[in-house]
Design a protein around this motif. Structure first.
Motif, PDB file in Angstrom:
ATOM      1  N   PHE A 133       1.008  -1.237  -0.078  1.00  0.00           N
ATOM      2  CA  PHE A 133      -0.040  -0.085   0.100  1.00  0.00           C
ATOM      3  C   PHE A 133       0.690   1.282  -0.001  1.00  0.00           C
ATOM      4  O   PHE A 133       1.819   1.369   0.644  1.00  0.00           O
ATOM      5  N   PHE A 134       0.653   2.160  -0.901  1.00  0.00           N
ATOM      6  CA  PHE A 134       1.413   3.408  -1.025  1.00  0.00           C
ATOM      7  C   PHE A 134       0.098   4.636  -0.576  1.00  0.00           C
ATOM      8  O   PHE A 134      -0.531   4.759  -1.428  1.00  0.00           O
ATOM      9  N   LEU A 135       0.533   5.313   0.302  1.00  0.00           N
ATOM     10  CA  LEU A 135      -0.458   6.194   1.010  1.00  0.00           C
ATOM     11  C   LEU A 135       0.231   7.601   0.632  1.00  0.00           C
ATOM     12  O   LEU A 135       1.467   7.821   0.986  1.00  0.00           O
ATOM     13  N   GLN A 136      -0.651   8.625   0.325  1.00  0.00           N
ATOM     14  CA  GLN A 136      -0.175  10.019   0.311  1.00  0.00           C
ATOM     15  C   GLN A 136      -1.357  10.934   0.579  1.00  0.00           C
ATOM     16  O   GLN A 136      -2.670  10.582   0.267  1.00  0.00           O
ATOM     17  N   THR A 137      -1.094  12.117   1.238  1.00  0.00           N
ATOM     18  CA  THR A 137      -2.460  12.989   1.221  1.00  0.00           C
ATOM     19  C   THR A 137      -2.671  13.560  -0.045  1.00  0.00           C
ATOM     20  O   THR A 137      -1.809  13.517  -0.967  1.00  0.00           O
ATOM     21  N   ASN A 138      -3.751  13.675  -0.376  1.00  0.00           N
ATOM     22  CA  ASN A 138      -4.235  14.127  -1.404  1.00  0.00           C
ATOM     23  C   ASN A 138      -3.704  15.369  -2.173  1.00  0.00           C
ATOM     24  O   ASN A 138      -3.975  16.338  -1.747  1.00  0.00           O
ATOM     25  N   CYS A 139      -2.949  14.941  -3.265  1.00  0.00           N
ATOM     26  CA  CYS A 139      -2.107  16.165  -4.004  1.00  0.00           C
ATOM     27  C   CYS A 139      -3.007  17.300  -4.611  1.00  0.00           C
ATOM     28  O   CYS A 139      -2.629  18.224  -4.905  1.00  0.00           O
ATOM     29  N   ALA A 140      -4.225  16.904  -4.586  1.00  0.00           N
ATOM     30  CA  ALA A 140      -5.037  17.894  -5.635  1.00  0.00           C
ATOM     31  C   ALA A 140      -5.841  18.948  -4.340  1.00  0.00           C
ATOM     32  O   ALA A 140      -6.498  19.808  -4.589  1.00  0.00           O
ATOM     33  N   ILE A 141      -5.586  18.537  -3.202  1.00  0.00           N
ATOM     34  CA  ILE A 141      -6.081  19.251  -2.075  1.00  0.00           C
ATOM     35  C   ILE A 141      -4.933  20.074  -1.420  1.00  0.00           C
ATOM     36  O   ILE A 141      -4.015  19.538  -0.967  1.00  0.00           O
ATOM     37  N   LEU A 198      -6.820  11.003   2.146  1.00  0.00           N
ATOM     38  CA  LEU A 198      -5.672   9.883   1.742  1.00  0.00           C
ATOM     39  C   LEU A 198      -5.919   9.352   0.523  1.00  0.00           C
ATOM     40  O   LEU A 198      -7.017   8.901   0.316  1.00  0.00           O
ATOM     41  N   LYS A 199      -4.953   9.265  -0.477  1.00  0.00           N
ATOM     42  CA  LYS A 199      -5.079   8.418  -1.708  1.00  0.00           C
ATOM     43  C   LYS A 199      -4.226   7.506  -1.518  1.00  0.00           C
ATOM     44  O   LYS A 199      -3.047   7.631  -1.295  1.00  0.00           O
ATOM     45  N   VAL A 200      -4.649   6.233  -1.742  1.00  0.00           N
ATOM     46  CA  VAL A 200      -4.049   4.888  -1.765  1.00  0.00           C
ATOM     47  C   VAL A 200      -3.878   4.198  -2.878  1.00  0.00           C
ATOM     48  O   VAL A 200      -4.868   3.651  -3.335  1.00  0.00           O
ATOM     49  N   TYR A 201      -2.497   3.847  -3.326  1.00  0.00           N
ATOM     50  CA  TYR A 201      -2.475   2.791  -4.271  1.00  0.00           C
ATOM     51  C   TYR A 201      -2.182   1.218  -3.634  1.00  0.00           C
ATOM     52  O   TYR A 201      -1.263   1.220  -3.324  1.00  0.00           O
ATOM     53  N   LYS A 202      -2.869   0.292  -3.889  1.00  0.00           N
ATOM     54  CA  LYS A 202      -3.108  -1.058  -3.333  1.00  0.00           C
ATOM     55  C   LYS A 202      -2.557  -1.845  -4.617  1.00  0.00           C
ATOM     56  O   LYS A 202      -3.334  -1.715  -5.557  1.00  0.00           O
ATOM     57  N   TRP A 257      -6.675   2.374  -6.829  1.00  0.00           N
ATOM     58  CA  TRP A 257      -6.653   3.314  -5.945  1.00  0.00           C
ATOM     59  C   TRP A 257      -7.777   3.339  -5.101  1.00  0.00           C
ATOM     60  O   TRP A 257      -9.081   2.787  -5.629  1.00  0.00           O
ATOM     61  N   GLU A 258      -7.611   3.889  -3.769  1.00  0.00           N
ATOM     62  CA  GLU A 258      -8.547   3.903  -2.813  1.00  0.00           C
ATOM     63  C   GLU A 258      -8.471   5.177  -2.186  1.00  0.00           C
ATOM     64  O   GLU A 258      -7.472   5.651  -2.132  1.00  0.00           O
ATOM     65  N   ASN A 259      -9.707   5.540  -1.704  1.00  0.00           N
ATOM     66  CA  ASN A 259      -9.732   6.939  -0.637  1.00  0.00           C
ATOM     67  C   ASN A 259      -9.749   6.426   0.679  1.00  0.00           C
ATOM     68  O   ASN A 259     -10.665   5.410   1.028  1.00  0.00           O
ATOM     69  N   TRP A 260      -9.168   6.872   1.483  1.00  0.00           N
ATOM     70  CA  TRP A 260      -9.047   6.830   2.969  1.00  0.00           C
ATOM     71  C   TRP A 260      -9.543   7.868   3.832  1.00  0.00           C
ATOM     72  O   TRP A 260      -8.709   9.085   3.233  1.00  0.00           O
ATOM     73  N   THR A 269     -11.567   4.596  -5.721  1.00  0.00           N
ATOM     74  CA  THR A 269     -11.802   5.574  -6.334  1.00  0.00           C
ATOM     75  C   THR A 269     -10.619   5.698  -7.777  1.00  0.00           C
ATOM     76  O   THR A 269     -10.195   4.421  -8.016  1.00  0.00           O
ATOM     77  N   VAL A 270     -10.374   6.868  -8.244  1.00  0.00           N
ATOM     78  CA  VAL A 270      -9.363   6.864  -9.438  1.00  0.00           C
ATOM     79  C   VAL A 270      -8.209   7.583  -8.761  1.00  0.00           C
ATOM     80  O   VAL A 270      -7.923   8.117  -7.660  1.00  0.00           O
ATOM     81  N   ASN A 271      -7.116   7.738  -9.677  1.00  0.00           N
ATOM     82  CA  ASN A 271      -5.917   8.187  -9.134  1.00  0.00           C
ATOM     83  C   ASN A 271      -5.916   9.828  -8.809  1.00  0.00           C
ATOM     84  O   ASN A 271      -7.008  10.484  -9.269  1.00  0.00           O
ATOM     85  N   PRO A 272      -5.194  10.198  -7.899  1.00  0.00           N
ATOM     86  CA  PRO A 272      -4.995  11.624  -7.541  1.00  0.00           C
ATOM     87  C   PRO A 272      -5.087  12.505  -8.976  1.00  0.00           C
ATOM     88  O   PRO A 272      -4.574  12.205  -9.827  1.00  0.00           O
ATOM     89  N   ASN A 273      -5.519  13.796  -8.713  1.00  0.00           N
ATOM     90  CA  ASN A 273      -5.727  14.783  -9.951  1.00  0.00           C
ATOM     91  C   ASN A 273      -4.599  15.452 -10.016  1.00  0.00           C
ATOM     92  O   ASN A 273      -4.313  16.818 -10.357  1.00  0.00           O
ATOM     93  N   CYS A 274      -3.132  14.711  -9.846  1.00  0.00           N
ATOM     94  CA  CYS A 274      -1.834  15.359 -10.288  1.00  0.00           C
ATOM     95  C   CYS A 274      -1.694  14.971 -11.718  1.00  0.00           C
ATOM     96  O   CYS A 274      -1.402  15.948 -12.302  1.00  0.00           O
ATOM     97  N   SER A 275      -1.814  13.760 -12.370  1.00  0.00           N
ATOM     98  CA  SER A 275      -1.380  13.567 -13.494  1.00  0.00           C
ATOM     99  C   SER A 275      -2.331  14.454 -14.535  1.00  0.00           C
ATOM    100  O   SER A 275      -1.805  14.620 -15.691  1.00  0.00           O
TER     101      SER A 275
END
Length: 445
Positions: free
Chosen positions: A284-292, A315-319, A343-346, A358-364
């Motif tokens: 699991f790869f966790l990060q605070t939502n980069c679009a926020i 949190l945006k999480v890539y499992k 992708w998951e939202n936590w 969910t879908v990937n963060p709105n960075c890309s």
């Protein structure tokens, strides 16, 4: 103790009372010394050090029996050299496994069971750490590692090994827990989901920030292990909430199920090993939502339940399922690109932990050749030594942030931004006009 008694009895035959007392006294001294020594060493292989150039990398293991495929990856990075295993309990279980059990030719395996700080900083131990090509931290109690290795000569030796010599390093369970630049120390024991969610500043929530090991691609990352355990995911989310609140920065996490491993190459790609689909083995790869941009928890205070919702996307999480081939990965150089995962939202509602797909963060979504913000353009993208600004509207301010949310000073003359001092990577530029603001993603080549 049984062997000591047998030894005493063997000496007792034909020895008078006075002689018996002397022998017993000497053996007791030896017995006491054996339990008071600073470290125990177990060695397998060649005694003479082999000087070779290792390949850098990081291996994070979830905490149960090792993934053979990941361990082969780890040992290959040693380039035939010497492996040092550091542990604070246990014995020589890794020696034969590393030396002959996986079919990878290495010069030696040397395990040190460290009993105290004096053992950790012993000149002999430090010499073997400095001359190793691979270092592995076993499981156990991570606070022993923090207590014995932090703020002393062995911390310096380890960071030199990682960043100057660029050897491969890794660990399982407690050994994985200390490899992020931020870490849960377990100084007051472990912490449960309920304790962490109910009070993010519970007396067992002892975290360290950027004051121990400096491992590439693990900056602002808190790791966690044994993710099969229900008492892990929620508390890990609280770790990240605390980091963001305490440091006013984006936080990141990497976690593994017990039989899963993450192997990080020197380009930042983190490959996941396991035995999926035979077993539910994931990383699991966790990060605070980069679009926020306002990622600080709504309520993260002592004595109160954590509330970190952000519209259900804190949190945006890539499992990522772990395969025996290690083919699935996540790219830690941008924390956006991955293969084989979902992708998951936590988020946490007043102490209640929740997840959703969910879908990937709105960075890309911002990765285009140039940005147009109303009548303002920033180009080129990717950029090298400068960014040019074309504008027909009043530009009030531009702020720059790195991928970890830290503010980067800008040399801005109104028309161009000097980017010579920026390292290669992903950056976010927040553009302010008289009417609005917007966050833009750009890449430095």
């Amino acid at each position: 103790m049984e062997n000591i008694i047998t030894l005493i009895n063997s000496f007792s035959f034909g020895v008078g009372k006075r002689g018996m007392k002397k022998i017993t006294f000497i053996i007791i001294l030896v017995f006491q010394f054996s339990f008071s020594q600073n470290y125990t060493e177990y060695h397998t292989g060649n005694v003479t050090d082999l000087v070779v150039t290792p390949n850098s990398g990081v291996c994070l293991m979830g905490g149960a029996s090792e993934s053979d495929e990941a361990m082969v990856w780890f040992l290959n990075k040693a380039n035939g050299g010497d492996v040092v295993v550091l542990r604070a309990s246990g014995g020589d279980g890794y020696n034969n496994y590393f030396y002959s059990g996986l079919g990878i030719a290495i010069n030696s395996v040397r395990t040190f069971v460290i009993n105290n700080e004096a053992g950790a900083i012993d000149p002999y131990v430090l010499d073997k750490i400095e001359n190793a090509e691979a270092i592995w931290f076993a499981g156990g109690d991570q606070y022993n590692y923090v207590n014995y290795f932090k703020d002393n000569a062995v911390e310096t030796a380890l960071n030199n090994f990682i960043n100057v010599k660029q050897g491969v390093i890794g660990g399982t369970s407690a050994g994985m827990a200390i490899l992020g630049s931020a870490y849960f120390s377990a100084e007051n024991g472990t912490v449960t989901n309920a304790q962490a969610l109910g009070n993010p500043y519970h007396n067992r929530m002892i975290l360290g920030y950027n004051d121990f090991l400096e491992v590439p691609f693990l900056e602002n990352v808190i790791t966690d292990t044994h993710y099969d355990d229900p008492d892990r995911r929620a508390r890990h989310a609280v770790f990240l909430a605390r980091f963001s609140k305490d440091n006013n920065a984006r936080s990141f996490g990497i976690a593994c199920n017990e039989y899963t491993a993450v192997c990080i190459e020197n380009d930042g790609k983190a490959y996941v090993y396991g035995d999926y689909p035979n077993y539910e083995e994931h990383a699991f790869f966790l990060q605070t939502n980069c679009a926020i941009t306002d990622y600080i928890p709504e309520n993260c205070t002592s004595g109160n339940a954590l509330h970190w919702n952000k519209s259900g996307e804190a949190l945006k999480v890539y499992k990522v399922p772990g395969m025996t081939t290690g083919e699935n990965y996540f790219d830690l150089s941008d924390w956006t690109t991955g293969s084989g995962g979902n992708w998951e939202n936590w988020f946490v509602n007043n102490g209640s932990f929740n997840t959703a797909s969910t879908v990937n963060p709105n960075c890309s979504a911002l990765s285009v050749s140039e940005f147009e913000f109303e009548s303002i353009k920033l180009f080129p993208n990717p950029f090298q030594d400068k960014i040019t600004i074309a504008k027909n509207e009043t530009l009030l301010k531009i702020e720059c942030f790195d991928a970890f949310g830290r503010t980067i000073p800008l040399d801005f003359n109104g028309k161009t931004i000097d980017t010579n001092e920026l390292a290669s990577g992903v950056y976010f530029f927040k553009v302010y006009t008289e009417t609005s603001s917007k966050l833009l993603k750009m890449i430095k080549e």
